[in-house]
Design a protein around this motif. Structure first.
Motif, PDB file in Angstrom:
ATOM      1  N   LEU A   1      50.214  46.817  45.574  1.00  0.00           N
ATOM      2  CA  LEU A   1      49.724  46.930  46.946  1.00  0.00           C
ATOM      3  C   LEU A   1      50.841  47.394  47.881  1.00  0.00           C
ATOM      4  CD1 LEU A   1      47.519  43.706  47.087  1.00  0.00           C
ATOM      5  CD2 LEU A   1      46.712  46.069  47.116  1.00  0.00           C
TER       6      LEU A   1
ATOM      7  N   GLU B   1      48.362  42.540  56.093  1.00  0.00           N
ATOM      8  CA  GLU B   1      47.061  42.823  55.468  1.00  0.00           C
ATOM      9  C   GLU B   1      47.016  42.397  54.005  1.00  0.00           C
ATOM     10  OE1 GLU B   1      46.084  46.921  56.058  1.00  0.00           O
ATOM     11  OE2 GLU B   1      46.681  46.885  58.171  1.00  0.00           O
TER      12      GLU B   1
ATOM     13  N   GLU C   1      43.005  37.063  48.836  1.00  0.00           N
ATOM     14  CA  GLU C   1      41.786  37.631  48.238  1.00  0.00           C
ATOM     15  C   GLU C   1      42.050  39.044  47.717  1.00  0.00           C
ATOM     16  OE1 GLU C   1      37.087  38.434  49.388  1.00  0.00           O
ATOM     17  OE2 GLU C   1      38.505  37.775  50.914  1.00  0.00           O
ATOM     18  N   ARG C   2      42.789  39.825  48.491  1.00  0.00           N
ATOM     19  CA  ARG C   2      43.091  41.198  48.073  1.00  0.00           C
ATOM     20  C   ARG C   2      44.025  41.209  46.873  1.00  0.00           C
ATOM     21  NH1 ARG C   2      44.555  45.959  52.432  1.00  0.00           N
ATOM     22  NH2 ARG C   2      44.271  47.730  51.011  1.00  0.00           N
TER      23      ARG C   2
ATOM     24  N   ARG D   1      42.024  40.261  43.775  1.00  0.00           N
ATOM     25  CA  ARG D   1      41.186  41.366  43.309  1.00  0.00           C
ATOM     26  C   ARG D   1      42.020  42.412  42.564  1.00  0.00           C
ATOM     27  NH1 ARG D   1      38.864  42.010  47.769  1.00  0.00           N
ATOM     28  NH2 ARG D   1      40.070  43.754  48.609  1.00  0.00           N
ATOM     29  N   THR D   2      43.199  42.717  43.091  1.00  0.00           N
ATOM     30  CA  THR D   2      44.074  43.714  42.467  1.00  0.00           C
ATOM     31  C   THR D   2      44.601  43.226  41.117  1.00  0.00           C
ATOM     32  OG1 THR D   2      44.763  44.503  44.644  1.00  0.00           O
ATOM     33  CG2 THR D   2      46.165  45.094  42.782  1.00  0.00           C
TER      34      THR D   2
END
Length: 209
Positions: free
Chosen positions: A34, A43, A47-48, A51-52
């Protein structure tokens, strides 16, 4: 970028299921991906990241209290591994510590992700606090312990202010790494710094290397 082996941990004992190195590696490399894609820390939600990395949020929270602690471990994974001190003398230990700092300086110059990470650390008070507590302070305490042993063993004058002495050893490499990014970081820099500073801090009858 792969996860560095043997990195120290700052969070306490694992909760729930035992830790899985493969899962931790996937999570940290997910954060790195990311960051490489330009996602700013603000950011970078759990959760991000989950997911990654292909894991659940609960899996991350079992290992880190929040994204600040996770981010600090990402820094550790991206930097050179912590050194193992030889323990043969104060001078030898100081050279190893400063060589580790020199290598980090070189890594920061050559790694876009480390440059990005440290820029974000400086811009977030909460992240800086976590980085200072988990990375900077333990390294500083290790240097002070080396100096205390040296003072106890007669390698350092008893009247030396150890906090100031520690800054005198670390300062030249930090100046070259941070304030003078165009300055050389030659292979023998750690030895030269240690020997130059020790020339003025040893007891008169101390044995030279």
């Amino acid at each position: 970028m792969s996860l560095a082996a043997g990195r120290p941990r700052t969070d306490g004992p694992a909760r729930g299921r035992p830790r899985s190195e493969a899962v931790e590696r996937a999570i940290i490399e997910g954060v790195m991906k990311l960051l490489e894609d330009g996602v700013p820390f603000a950011e970078l939600s759990i959760e991000r990241v989950a997911r990654t990395a292909g894991v659940g949020k609960a899996t991350i929270y079992r290992r880190w209290a929040g994204k600040e602690e996770l981010f600090v471990d990402v820094v550790r994974a991206a930097e050179p591994a912590e050194p193992e001190l030889p323990g043969t003398s104060m001078r030898d230990d100081l050279v190893v510590l400063l060589e580790s700092l020199r290598l980090r300086g070189l890594a920061h110059r050559s790694s876009a992700i480390l440059h990005n990470v440290h820029a974000q650390i400086k811009s977030s008070p909460k992240l800086w606090e976590a980085y200072h507590a988990g990375v900077i302070l333990p390294r500083r305490n290790l240097g002070l312990e080396v100096l205390r042993r040296g003072q106890r063993d007669g390698e350092l004058r008893t009247d030396v202010d150890l906090e100031l002495a520690n800054d005198m050893f670390v300062g030249p490499i930090l100046v070259r790494s941070v304030m003078r990014p165009d300055a050389d970081l030659p292979d023998d820099l750690a030895e030269r710094v240690v020997d130059t500073v020790l020339a003025g801090l040893r007891p008169p009858d101390a044995t030279r290397p």
